[in-house]
Design an enzyme around this catalytic site. Sequence first.
Site, PDB file in Angstrom:
ATOM      1  N   ASN A 152       0.762  -1.289  -0.232  1.00 44.25           N
ATOM      2  CA  ASN A 152      -0.201  -0.347   0.311  1.00 44.25           C
ATOM      3  C   ASN A 152       0.930   1.097  -0.092  1.00 44.25           C
ATOM      4  OD1 ASN A 152      -1.524   2.072   0.565  1.00 44.25           O
ATOM      5  ND2 ASN A 152      -2.359   1.423   2.686  1.00 44.25           N
ATOM      6  N   ASN A 188      -8.937  -1.347  -1.532  1.00 44.91           N
ATOM      7  CA  ASN A 188      -9.865  -2.989  -2.216  1.00 44.91           C
ATOM      8  C   ASN A 188      -9.234  -4.098  -2.836  1.00 44.91           C
ATOM      9  OD1 ASN A 188     -11.355  -2.933   0.224  1.00 44.91           O
ATOM     10  ND2 ASN A 188     -12.525  -2.142  -1.133  1.00 44.91           N
ATOM     11  N   GLY A 211      -1.212  -0.841   6.887  1.00 42.10           N
ATOM     12  CA  GLY A 211      -1.315  -0.555   7.966  1.00 42.10           C
ATOM     13  C   GLY A 211      -2.491  -1.916   8.731  1.00 42.10           C
ATOM     14  N   ASP A 212      -3.715  -1.528   9.126  1.00 41.15           N
ATOM     15  CA  ASP A 212      -4.284  -2.529  10.111  1.00 41.15           C
ATOM     16  C   ASP A 212      -4.983  -2.663   8.416  1.00 41.15           C
ATOM     17  OD1 ASP A 212      -2.949  -2.972  12.379  1.00 41.15           O
ATOM     18  OD2 ASP A 212      -4.155  -1.775  13.222  1.00 41.15           O
ATOM     19  N   GLU A 217      -7.798  -5.750   4.187  1.00 45.21           N
ATOM     20  CA  GLU A 217      -8.097  -6.243   3.021  1.00 45.21           C
ATOM     21  C   GLU A 217      -7.210  -7.620   2.005  1.00 45.21           C
ATOM     22  OE1 GLU A 217      -7.252  -3.870  -0.270  1.00 45.21           O
ATOM     23  OE2 GLU A 217      -7.635  -2.108   0.314  1.00 45.21           O
ATOM     24  N   ASP A 520     -11.842  -3.159  13.525  1.00 42.68           N
ATOM     25  CA  ASP A 520     -11.248  -3.839  12.868  1.00 42.68           C
ATOM     26  C   ASP A 520     -10.896  -1.945  11.679  1.00 42.68           C
ATOM     27  OD1 ASP A 520     -10.926  -5.758  14.435  1.00 42.68           O
ATOM     28  OD2 ASP A 520     -10.286  -6.742  12.536  1.00 42.68           O
TER      29      ASP A 520
END
Length: 572
Positions: A152, A188, A211-212, A217, A520
Amino acid sequence: MIRPSDIMDKPDRLLSSKLFLKRRQVEVVLNRSVLAWKGVERNSKGKSGISNISETAHSHAVLVCEIVAVRKTGEDDTETRRSQKKAKQHSELYPYAFTVSYVRRTLQHQWRCSDVTLHCTNQALCEQYIQVINEQLSLLSNRPKSLLVYINPYGGKRRGKRIYEQKVAPLFRHACIKADVIVTECANHARDHLKTEASLDKYDGVVCVGGDGMFSEILHGLVTRTQTDNGVDENQSDADLVPCSLRIGIIPAGSTDCICFATVGTNDPVTSALHIIVGDSQPMDVCSVHHSNIFLRYSVSLLGYGFYGDVLTDSERKRWLGPARYDLSGVKTFLSHNYYEGTISFLPAEDIMGNPRDKLQCRAGCRVCQHKPSLKDTHCEMSEGKEKSDKVRSCGWSEIRGKFIAINAASMSCACPRSPKGLSPSAHLADGTTDLILVRKCSRLDFLRHLLRHTTKEDQFDHSFVEVHRVQKFRFQPRCHELLSLEDLSEPQKKTGFSPICSTATTCNYTSARSNWNCDGEILPHAAIQVSVQRQLIRLFARGIEEQQTPCVFEDFCTLWTPEQGTHLSVD
């Protein structure tokens, strides 16, 4: 920490030699589990002419399973410029050398890749060590050889691509791991690619750099793909999901990296990369969230309604602030001090080893997570449409009605650098349960005391307005489509912002006082949800937080170097 008894139990030596390390002679032993070396003790004579030991021999050992790679050493790899003259003389005497790269533990659960270069007097011995070590590494079937990596580039401080290229990729190449890299282009992207396009058969794992949110994803893409391939309908809330065969690796590079912190103990890209290289495997529970038999999302860390849902909802309007938006929204939500009415019903966990307040933290090799509960019929559903008291039991289910500032379900400790103990310090990663934390309506000062205990060692559940239950399933139904009473409207604590809900003593729609679920870090579209814990649905390239951070230094290696009958020792 490696113990001498571990070596004594596995005496199957493969090689034993006297080699040289930094111009000093060392005894080296390699068996199927450990590579160990110790300095040769030197005797010197004092003024009295009596021989005594002037140097202490220190012993070191590395687990074979934590060796990253071994290679033949070139002349340029051995010494620095400060000792070029001595290095030249040493290389002329012992021109053949090999370097072993291995995992070294440092402070705060961080790992580093360290090298030890050992010099031999002949080429055959050098090549023999390289060959035998590589043979032992090839027997480690849990190590990945091919990975699918998603990066990402926009998460956190937009450093994901740089972190991977500078810190992670060199380690993967060093360990001979092939990586196919995909830089995501939109939200996504990774999830949709995993669902339909990715050829997963040729990979040993999936790695996310972010990250989270990026991990979420990968989680959704991989779990959905697994269920689709096995013909499982995710919309069935009582379906037993099929565990994923591929492990997931997390390289932390986001605004929040709570999942990495809770499973490794630190948010450090190099540490996470080394856990992937050595092939660690940590099972993890996943909560499936439904609304009226419609699948919504999966959760592995926090489901929060009320306070944490409001924080996320407000922070989404301030994304331009970056990570600072969470602090600002947190203060604003705390000052608003909203509470919400609803009914929470849950199925308590039975036949488990722990409870949320036993102070037994989930660590590497956790006995609670390894415990296998007996098979019981847990599909009994609660009957609907009946008047119930404040707490009732039906088919094992419990029900609680009330006014709540926060309803949280923690499937792990949710520890992070700001809250080292987390929301539920004794929650476990893979025991098939989640800790349901109910914070009832209280004063703003009491709620502040509760929040502050997340940063200390005090029990955050030790309040009259807080209760916690370890559960396998739960449902929440907000109070909706009902009118507020005049008594409710007159209460000063009931607010939707910084002002009362209504300015006059009239009725108003209660749906305006609903919160959102924080799943989350994502907002759920419905407040009424059903949640089921899917035990050990996924596995991570991790081993849990290690208790000991002690280097592998031995005090007694006598048994390691004692020849056994029938054992061939190769000594130069």
